[in-house]
Write an enzyme that holds these catalytic residues in place. Structure first.
Site, PDB file in Angstrom:
ATOM      1  N   SER A  31     -22.800 -12.965 103.182  1.00  0.00           N
ATOM      2  CA  SER A  31     -23.303 -11.639 102.843  1.00  0.00           C
ATOM      3  C   SER A  31     -23.964 -11.043 104.076  1.00  0.00           C
ATOM      4  O   SER A  31     -24.989 -11.546 104.553  1.00  0.00           O
ATOM      5  CB  SER A  31     -24.328 -11.750 101.715  1.00  0.00           C
ATOM      6  N   HIS A  87     -18.824 -10.471 102.627  1.00  0.00           N
ATOM      7  CA  HIS A  87     -19.375  -9.845 101.429  1.00  0.00           C
ATOM      8  C   HIS A  87     -20.302  -8.708 101.853  1.00  0.00           C
ATOM      9  O   HIS A  87     -21.230  -8.909 102.645  1.00  0.00           O
ATOM     10  CB  HIS A  87     -20.129 -10.911 100.636  1.00  0.00           C
ATOM     11  N   ASP A  92     -22.873  -5.860 100.600  1.00  0.00           N
ATOM     12  CA  ASP A  92     -23.728  -5.473  99.475  1.00  0.00           C
ATOM     13  C   ASP A  92     -24.120  -4.004  99.576  1.00  0.00           C
ATOM     14  O   ASP A  92     -24.859  -3.615 100.477  1.00  0.00           O
ATOM     15  CB  ASP A  92     -24.985  -6.351  99.457  1.00  0.00           C
ATOM     16  N   MET A 111     -26.034  -0.922  97.880  1.00  0.00           N
ATOM     17  CA  MET A 111     -27.106  -0.643  96.905  1.00  0.00           C
ATOM     18  C   MET A 111     -27.546   0.812  97.018  1.00  0.00           C
ATOM     19  O   MET A 111     -27.641   1.338  98.127  1.00  0.00           O
ATOM     20  CB  MET A 111     -28.305  -1.555  97.177  1.00  0.00           C
ATOM     21  N   HIS A 138     -19.399  -5.306  97.170  1.00  0.00           N
ATOM     22  CA  HIS A 138     -20.110  -5.498  95.905  1.00  0.00           C
ATOM     23  C   HIS A 138     -20.936  -4.238  95.665  1.00  0.00           C
ATOM     24  O   HIS A 138     -21.957  -4.034  96.311  1.00  0.00           O
ATOM     25  CB  HIS A 138     -20.981  -6.759  96.052  1.00  0.00           C
ATOM     26  N   MET A 185     -23.454  -2.206  93.925  1.00  0.00           N
ATOM     27  CA  MET A 185     -24.604  -2.222  93.012  1.00  0.00           C
ATOM     28  C   MET A 185     -25.098  -0.790  92.936  1.00  0.00           C
ATOM     29  O   MET A 185     -26.176  -0.437  93.439  1.00  0.00           O
ATOM     30  CB  MET A 185     -25.689  -3.171  93.563  1.00  0.00           C
ATOM     31  N   MET A 221     -23.685 -13.163  88.986  1.00  0.00           N
ATOM     32  CA  MET A 221     -24.914 -13.070  89.770  1.00  0.00           C
ATOM     33  C   MET A 221     -25.836 -14.226  89.396  1.00  0.00           C
ATOM     34  O   MET A 221     -26.149 -14.430  88.218  1.00  0.00           O
ATOM     35  CB  MET A 221     -25.656 -11.743  89.490  1.00  0.00           C
ATOM     36  N   ASP A 223     -22.963 -15.361  93.415  1.00  0.00           N
ATOM     37  CA  ASP A 223     -23.737 -14.606  94.405  1.00  0.00           C
ATOM     38  C   ASP A 223     -25.229 -14.701  94.114  1.00  0.00           C
ATOM     39  O   ASP A 223     -25.688 -14.247  93.059  1.00  0.00           O
ATOM     40  CB  ASP A 223     -23.267 -13.141  94.341  1.00  0.00           C
TER      41      ASP A 223
HETATM   42  C1  DX5 Z   1     -28.145  -9.614  96.005  1.00  0.00           C
HETATM   43  C2  DX5 Z   1     -26.843  -9.564  96.769  1.00  0.00           C
HETATM   44  C3  DX5 Z   1     -26.448 -10.852  97.374  1.00  0.00           C
HETATM   45  C4  DX5 Z   1     -27.406 -11.401  98.363  1.00  0.00           C
HETATM   46  C5  DX5 Z   1     -27.114 -12.847  98.588  1.00  0.00           C
HETATM   47  O1  DX5 Z   1     -28.328  -8.420  95.355  1.00  0.00           O
HETATM   48  O2  DX5 Z   1     -25.789  -9.164  95.918  1.00  0.00           O
HETATM   49  O3  DX5 Z   1     -25.136 -10.768  97.921  1.00  0.00           O
HETATM   50  O4  DX5 Z   1     -27.377 -10.733  99.580  1.00  0.00           O
HETATM   51  O5  DX5 Z   1     -28.072 -13.340  99.443  1.00  0.00           O
HETATM   52  P1  DX5 Z   1     -28.673 -14.796  99.329  1.00  0.00           P
HETATM   53  O6  DX5 Z   1     -27.547 -15.756  99.557  1.00  0.00           O
HETATM   54  O7  DX5 Z   1     -29.696 -14.804 100.376  1.00  0.00           O
HETATM   55  O8  DX5 Z   1     -29.241 -14.965  97.930  1.00  0.00           O
HETATM   56 ZN    ZN Z   2     -23.670  -9.382  96.594  1.00  0.00          ZN
END
Ligand code: DX5
Ligand code: ZN
Length: 228
Positions: free
Chosen positions: A11, A36, A38, A40, A69, A71, A140, A178
């Site tokens: 990630s 990956h 993320d 947000m 991903h 969110m 998750m 994740d």
């Molecule tokens: C959380 C993200 C994850 C996160 C994972 O909202 O979707 O992808 O970055 O990070 P670690 O492995 O540090 O939990």
């Molecule tokens: Zn993620």
């Protein structure tokens, strides 16, 4: 149970954004099969990260699939922009999609792999009607919003349930996990049935990102060999 190939998806949320391409290349050298990303929006989750321009830059820097991903609320509005930027996989949250079937078909219509994500409090049963559409389900194992959180152990039961369902249906989907996946938890998630492992802090948090990726991949593969 047939063993499946283990893939590490670092990630980039935990990478140094000022050295993103270099960090991405390091983990790919370490054996990462995909990256990956993320995304947000400050509404669906209490944090804001990155958007299509960063995906477009990464796309120019590396060849591996980009696993985005989302969110975010109302993902249909932004899915085409992520596709144009070079996303290969796009996942959306079950909790964020009023018309989940439509959203998943939108992703597939753009030629991408479509995934559905569930939060820790969302039961597997909410996915029954879309399992024949998705290419992957993302479980998750932390509440989304931040990297570096503690793995929620109850996620293992959910992965096991999903894995059992997968064995009974005709269509196939991958199981991704994740949140809090690290050397301490990697074997458990693989034995439960996860095959795509998202790791942020465990790769970029400390030490060498390439070496960390290699170690996680090795541990994941070893656990996969002894899966029952
Ligand atoms: C959380 C993200 C994850 C996160 C994972 O909202 O979707 O992808 O970055 O990070 P670690 O492995 O540090 O939990
Ligand atoms: Zn993620």
């Amino acid at each position: 149970m047939a063993s499946q190939e283990i893939q590490i998806a670092p990630s980039i949320l935990s990478a140094d954004f000022s050295r993103l391409a270099a960090h991405a290349k390091q983990v790919i050298e370490g054996g990462a099969a995909l990256l990956h990303v993320d995304v947000m929006d400050g509404h669906f989750v209490p944090n804001i990260t990155i958007g299509p321009p960063v995906v477009a830059s990464l796309r120019k820097a590396v060849d591996v699939p980009l696993d985005c991903h989302l969110m975010i609320e109302d993902p249909d509005k932004f899915i085409p922009a992520f596709a144009d930027a070079g996303a290969d996989w796009i996942s959306v949250h079950q909790e964020a999609c009023v018309h989940l079937n439509r959203t998943l078909h939108l992703i597939k219509s753009l030629g991408l792999k479509a995934g559905v994500v569930i939060n820790p409090a969302t039961p597997i049963g909410t996915l029954t009607e879309v399992l024949d559409i998705v290419d992957y389900v993302l479980v998750m194992s932390v509440n989304p919003g931040f990297g570096g959180q503690k793995f929620i152990p109850a996620s293992l039961e959910k992965i096991k349930k999903l894995s059992a369902i997968k064995a009974t249906i005709r269509t196939q989907f991958m199981i991704e996990v994740d949140g809090g996946v690290a050397m301490e938890t990697v074997a458990d998630v693989v034995r439960a049935g996860a095959e795509v492992l998202v790791c942020g802090n465990a790769i970029f948090g400390s030490g060498d990102a390439k070496l960390n990726t290699e170690r996680l991949l090795k541990a994941g593969r070893e656990a996969n060999l002894v899966r029952v």
